[in-house]
Design an enzyme around this catalytic site. Structure first.
Site, PDB file in Angstrom:
ATOM      1  N   ASP A 162      20.177  40.848  42.118  1.00  0.00           N
ATOM      2  CA  ASP A 162      21.150  41.814  42.638  1.00  0.00           C
ATOM      3  C   ASP A 162      20.465  42.970  43.352  1.00  0.00           C
ATOM      4  O   ASP A 162      20.755  44.136  43.082  1.00  0.00           O
ATOM      5  CB  ASP A 162      22.035  42.330  41.490  1.00  0.00           C
ATOM      6  CG  ASP A 162      22.758  41.192  40.779  1.00  0.00           C
ATOM      7  OD1 ASP A 162      22.073  40.403  40.110  1.00  0.00           O
ATOM      8  OD2 ASP A 162      23.980  41.084  40.886  1.00  0.00           O
ATOM      9  N   TYR A 194      24.025  42.294  49.986  1.00  0.00           N
ATOM     10  CA  TYR A 194      25.284  43.043  49.838  1.00  0.00           C
ATOM     11  C   TYR A 194      25.884  43.440  51.188  1.00  0.00           C
ATOM     12  O   TYR A 194      26.617  44.417  51.290  1.00  0.00           O
ATOM     13  CB  TYR A 194      25.102  44.265  48.929  1.00  0.00           C
ATOM     14  CG  TYR A 194      24.970  43.877  47.477  1.00  0.00           C
ATOM     15  CD1 TYR A 194      23.781  43.359  46.995  1.00  0.00           C
ATOM     16  CD2 TYR A 194      26.036  44.011  46.593  1.00  0.00           C
ATOM     17  CE1 TYR A 194      23.660  42.962  45.673  1.00  0.00           C
ATOM     18  CE2 TYR A 194      25.908  43.625  45.263  1.00  0.00           C
ATOM     19  CZ  TYR A 194      24.728  43.092  44.812  1.00  0.00           C
ATOM     20  OH  TYR A 194      24.607  42.703  43.512  1.00  0.00           O
ATOM     21  N   ASN A 228      27.559  35.793  44.000  1.00  0.00           N
ATOM     22  CA  ASN A 228      28.878  35.946  44.627  1.00  0.00           C
ATOM     23  C   ASN A 228      28.801  36.680  45.963  1.00  0.00           C
ATOM     24  O   ASN A 228      29.622  36.457  46.847  1.00  0.00           O
ATOM     25  CB  ASN A 228      29.852  36.650  43.678  1.00  0.00           C
ATOM     26  CG  ASN A 228      29.341  37.981  43.194  1.00  0.00           C
ATOM     27  OD1 ASN A 228      28.238  38.040  42.626  1.00  0.00           O
ATOM     28  ND2 ASN A 228      30.103  39.039  43.394  1.00  0.00           N
ATOM     29  N   HIS A 313      23.627  32.815  38.409  1.00  0.00           N
ATOM     30  CA  HIS A 313      23.978  34.201  38.745  1.00  0.00           C
ATOM     31  C   HIS A 313      24.830  34.870  37.666  1.00  0.00           C
ATOM     32  O   HIS A 313      24.542  35.975  37.215  1.00  0.00           O
ATOM     33  CB  HIS A 313      24.690  34.271  40.094  1.00  0.00           C
ATOM     34  CG  HIS A 313      24.927  35.680  40.545  1.00  0.00           C
ATOM     35  ND1 HIS A 313      23.907  36.564  40.801  1.00  0.00           N
ATOM     36  CD2 HIS A 313      26.076  36.380  40.730  1.00  0.00           C
ATOM     37  CE1 HIS A 313      24.413  37.738  41.135  1.00  0.00           C
ATOM     38  NE2 HIS A 313      25.720  37.667  41.096  1.00  0.00           N
ATOM     39  N   HIS A 323      32.114  42.215  34.493  1.00  0.00           N
ATOM     40  CA  HIS A 323      32.031  40.750  34.635  1.00  0.00           C
ATOM     41  C   HIS A 323      32.085  40.058  33.273  1.00  0.00           C
ATOM     42  O   HIS A 323      31.491  39.006  33.083  1.00  0.00           O
ATOM     43  CB  HIS A 323      30.756  40.359  35.386  1.00  0.00           C
ATOM     44  CG  HIS A 323      30.628  41.008  36.724  1.00  0.00           C
ATOM     45  ND1 HIS A 323      31.616  40.928  37.673  1.00  0.00           N
ATOM     46  CD2 HIS A 323      29.633  41.745  37.280  1.00  0.00           C
ATOM     47  CE1 HIS A 323      31.241  41.586  38.755  1.00  0.00           C
ATOM     48  NE2 HIS A 323      30.049  42.099  38.545  1.00  0.00           N
ATOM     49  N   HIS A 350      24.106  39.446  38.244  1.00  0.00           N
ATOM     50  CA  HIS A 350      25.535  39.773  38.366  1.00  0.00           C
ATOM     51  C   HIS A 350      25.910  41.086  37.690  1.00  0.00           C
ATOM     52  O   HIS A 350      26.545  41.935  38.313  1.00  0.00           O
ATOM     53  CB  HIS A 350      26.367  38.623  37.812  1.00  0.00           C
ATOM     54  CG  HIS A 350      27.775  38.580  38.324  1.00  0.00           C
ATOM     55  ND1 HIS A 350      28.128  38.935  39.608  1.00  0.00           N
ATOM     56  CD2 HIS A 350      28.938  38.196  37.714  1.00  0.00           C
ATOM     57  CE1 HIS A 350      29.432  38.787  39.763  1.00  0.00           C
ATOM     58  NE2 HIS A 350      29.949  38.343  38.637  1.00  0.00           N
ATOM     59  N   VAL A 351      25.574  41.259  36.440  1.00  0.00           N
ATOM     60  CA  VAL A 351      25.836  42.521  35.750  1.00  0.00           C
ATOM     61  C   VAL A 351      24.672  43.459  36.065  1.00  0.00           C
ATOM     62  O   VAL A 351      23.508  43.110  35.841  1.00  0.00           O
ATOM     63  CB  VAL A 351      25.954  42.300  34.231  1.00  0.00           C
ATOM     64  CG1 VAL A 351      26.181  43.626  33.520  1.00  0.00           C
ATOM     65  CG2 VAL A 351      27.078  41.320  33.940  1.00  0.00           C
ATOM     66  N   HIS A 352      24.997  44.653  36.578  1.00  0.00           N
ATOM     67  CA  HIS A 352      23.949  45.532  37.097  1.00  0.00           C
ATOM     68  C   HIS A 352      23.335  46.374  35.982  1.00  0.00           C
ATOM     69  O   HIS A 352      23.486  47.591  35.919  1.00  0.00           O
ATOM     70  CB  HIS A 352      24.505  46.399  38.226  1.00  0.00           C
ATOM     71  CG  HIS A 352      25.049  45.583  39.353  1.00  0.00           C
ATOM     72  ND1 HIS A 352      25.967  46.047  40.249  1.00  0.00           N
ATOM     73  CD2 HIS A 352      24.808  44.288  39.701  1.00  0.00           C
ATOM     74  CE1 HIS A 352      26.259  45.086  41.112  1.00  0.00           C
ATOM     75  NE2 HIS A 352      25.574  44.016  40.793  1.00  0.00           N
TER      76      HIS A 352
HETATM   77 FE   LIG Z   1      27.037  39.320  41.491  1.00  0.00          FE
END
Ligand SMILES: [Fe+2]
Length: 463
Positions: A162, A194, A228, A313, A323, A350-352
Site C-alpha cells: 500500500d 493510488y 484493489n 492483498h 476493511h 490493504h489495512v494501513h
Molecule cells: Fe487496498
C-alpha cells in the site's frame, strides 16, 4: 462488603489475564500529520535528462527459478528502441534482448510507450549491468541474480504494501533502502500508485509513481500482488476493463507457473516458494484461481524450497476496524489448504497499519457445529498485515477492542518489514516503523520452518 471486595479482586485479575492473553497493542505515539501526496514537481518525480529518455525503469523475476528478469520502462514522447543490452560484471561481451512495446488509453489519458523485455538464461548469483534507450539518452542500471534454488540458501526479502506516493511513502522506501539487512527483492502486497484516488483516475499519477520507485525497482525485483487500487474500474468514464493500467505497466511471469491470469502465480527464489493470490479475482470452487491453487500447493517441494510464503492483498486475520472481514470469504475457501500444506507465513496489505498474528486456524466450522473460533494451530501460518507503506489515505488507527487473543502485535504506524531466511529451519523477521532510525527493530520474531522445525515459535507465550 467483604464479598464485594473479593468479587472486585477476582474481576481485576480476570481483566489482567485477558490483557496478557491478547498480545500487544503498541502504545507508541506517532506524529499525526496528515498524509498527503508529493506534488508533481517533487524531485522524486523528476524526468531523466534528454528527449524521450527511458523512465519508470523496473524489473521483476522472469521465470520460476530466477534465471530470467523482466525489464520494463517507458519512453514518453515517441517509440524508441525496445532492446535491452546486458552483460555480466567483469566481462565486455554484451548481449541484446528484444522486448515488446505497447500503449494504452484511459479516458482522456494516453500512456507513453511501455516496453517489457524478458532477459533469459542468466547465471545465478551474478551482477548484471543493463542499458535501455538510444544514444545520449541511454541509461544504465544493474541487478544481482538470486542464488540457485536450494533448501539452505539464505535470502533476504523486503516487505512493503500500500505504498502510494506521499511524503510518508518516500520515508518508507528510504527506510527499506537503508535497512542494514539489505533486501535482495521486495514482496509487494498490493496497492501501488493510488492514481485511482484522483479525478478520472488520473493516470499521470501512475507515471509519477513509476519515476518515484525507479531508484529501487530498477536494481532489484519487486514481486507484484494486485490490490484493489489496481482494479481501476470506472464505468462512469467508460473504463470497464478492470486492471487496465496495472496489467499494461507491471508484467509478471504468470504463465511460467501454469497460471492463466497475471493476478495469481508463483515463483521460487533461493529457499522460498512464493505464491501470489488475487483477492479481486474469482476464487470460489471451480474458478481458474481455485483450480490453479489446488494443483499448485501439492507441487511445493519443501526439500527444495523449505519456506512457503503466500502473498495476498486483503488480510484474513485483521483486528482493525478498517476493511474488517473483507478477506473472510477467501479465508473460508482456502484456509484448510494453508493448514494442510503448512504454509509458513501469509503477508497481506490493504489495512494501513501493522499487525502480526499467532499461528492460528479457524477451519472446524461446518455450518451446524458452532465451532467458529480461531484456535492455536502449529500447522497454521503466521498472518502479517503490512499495508503500512504510507499512501495518501492515511493510517488505520481504529482497532477492535479487546485485542483478539490471536493478535500478537498491532500498531498503527507506517513502515516496512524484512524476512531474512537463514537456512531451512530459521528465518528472522523484523518490522520497522518510519519514525525510528533505520536499524531500530519495532517488532521481531524468529520463524521456525513448519516443515523442518515445526516447534512453537510464538512470541507472546513467553512475554
Ligand atoms: Fe487496498
Amino acid at each position: 462488603m467483604g464479598r464485594l471486595f473479593v468479587f472486585l479482586v477476582i474481576l481485576l485479575n480476570v481483566g489482567v489475564m485477558m490483557r496478557c492473553n491478547g498480545g500487544k497493542t503498541s502504545v507508541y505515539v506517532r506524529q499525526v500529520d496528515k498524509t498527503i501526496d508529493m506534488p508533481l514537481d517533487s524531485d522524486v518525480f523528476c524526468l531523466p535528462p534528454g528527449y524521450n529518455a527511458p523512465q519508470q525503469v523496473h524489473i521483476t523475476q522472469g521465470v520460476i527459478d530466477g534465471t530470467a528478469v523482466i525489464v520494463s520502462w517507458v519512453t514518453p514522447d515517441e517509440p524508441g528502441s525496445s532492446l535491452v543490452v546486458y552483460w555480466p560484471e567483469n566481462t565486455t561481451k554484451k548481449k541484446v534482448a528484444e522486448g515488446k512495446l505497447r500503449t494504452y488509453t484511459f479516458f482522456k489519458y494516453t500512456s507513453g510507450f511501455i516496453y517489457y523485455c524478458t532477459i533469459r538464461k542468466l547465471e545465478h548469483s551474478t551482477k548484471y549491468y543493463y542499458e535501455v534507450g538510444i544514444g545520449n539518452t541511454t541509461r544504465e542500471f544493474w541487478f544481482i541474480t538470486p542464488p540457485p534454488v536450494g533448501p539452505d540458501v539464505p535470502y533476504t526479502f523486503g516487505l512493503i504494501g500500500d505504498l502510494g506516493q506521499s511524503y510518508d511513502s518516500n520515508r518508507t522506501l528510504t527506510h527499506y533502502e537503508n535497512n542494514p539487512l539489505k533486501g535482495g527483492a521486495v514482496l509487494f502486497v498490493g496497492d501501488l500508485s493510488y492514481a485511482d484516488n484522483y479525478p478520472n483516475h488520473d493516470n499521470v499519477r501512475w507515471d509519477t509513481w513509476g519515476r518515484f520507485v525507479e531508484r529501487n525497482l530498477a536494481y532489484q525485483p519487486w514481486i507484484w500482488t494486485a490490490g484493489n487500487h489496481e482494479i481501476d474500474f470506472a464505468p462512469e468514464i467508460g473504463e470497464t476493463k478492470p486492471f487496465k493500467p496495472y496489467t499494461n505497466r507491471y508484467h509478471v511471469p504468470y504463465k511460467a507457473s501454469g497460471s492463466t491470469e497475471p493476478f495469481w502465480y508463483s515463483i521460487k527464489r533461493a529457499s522460498a516458494y512464493i505464491i501470489v493470490l488475487s483477492s479481486y479475482s474469482a476464487y470460489g470452487k471451480y474458478t481458474p484461481q481455485y483450480k490453479w491453487l489446488e494443483d499448485e500447493l501439492p507441487k511445493v517441494n519443501r526439500t527444495e524450497t523449505p519456506w512457503l510464503i503466500i502473498l495476498m492483498h486483503s488480510p484474513w486475520y485483521n483486528s482493525y476496524n478498517y476493511h474488517y472481514m473483507e478477506g473472510e470469504t477467501m479465508r473460508v475457501m482456502y484456509e484448510p489448504w494453508f493448514v494442510q500444506y503448512k504454509v509458513d507465513v501469509v503477508f497481506a496489505g490493504h489495512v494501513h497499519a501493522y499487525e502480526r498474528s499467532e499461528r492460528i486456524s479457524n477451519v472446524a466450522y461446518n455450518i451446524i457445529n458452532g465451532q467458529c473460533n480461531p484456535i492455536v494451530d502449529q500447522s497454521a501460518p503466521v498472518y502479517i498485515t503490512i499495508g503500512d507503506g504510507g499512501n495518501l489515505e492515511g493510517l488505520a488507527t481504529n482497532m477492535t477492542e479487546p485485542q483478539p487473543s490471536y493478535s500478537a502485535y498491532r500498531e498503527a504506524s507506517f513502515g516496512h518489514a524484512m524476512f531474512d531466511i537463514k537456512n531451512r529451519t530459521h528465518a528472522y523477521y523484523v518490522w520497522h516503523r518510519n519514525q525510528d532510525g533505520y536499524a531500530v527493530e519495532a517488532d521481531k520474531m524468529w520463524f521456525f520452518n513448519r516443515h523442518w522445525h515445526p516447534v512453537d515459535d510464538s512470541t507472546t507465550a513467553d512475554s
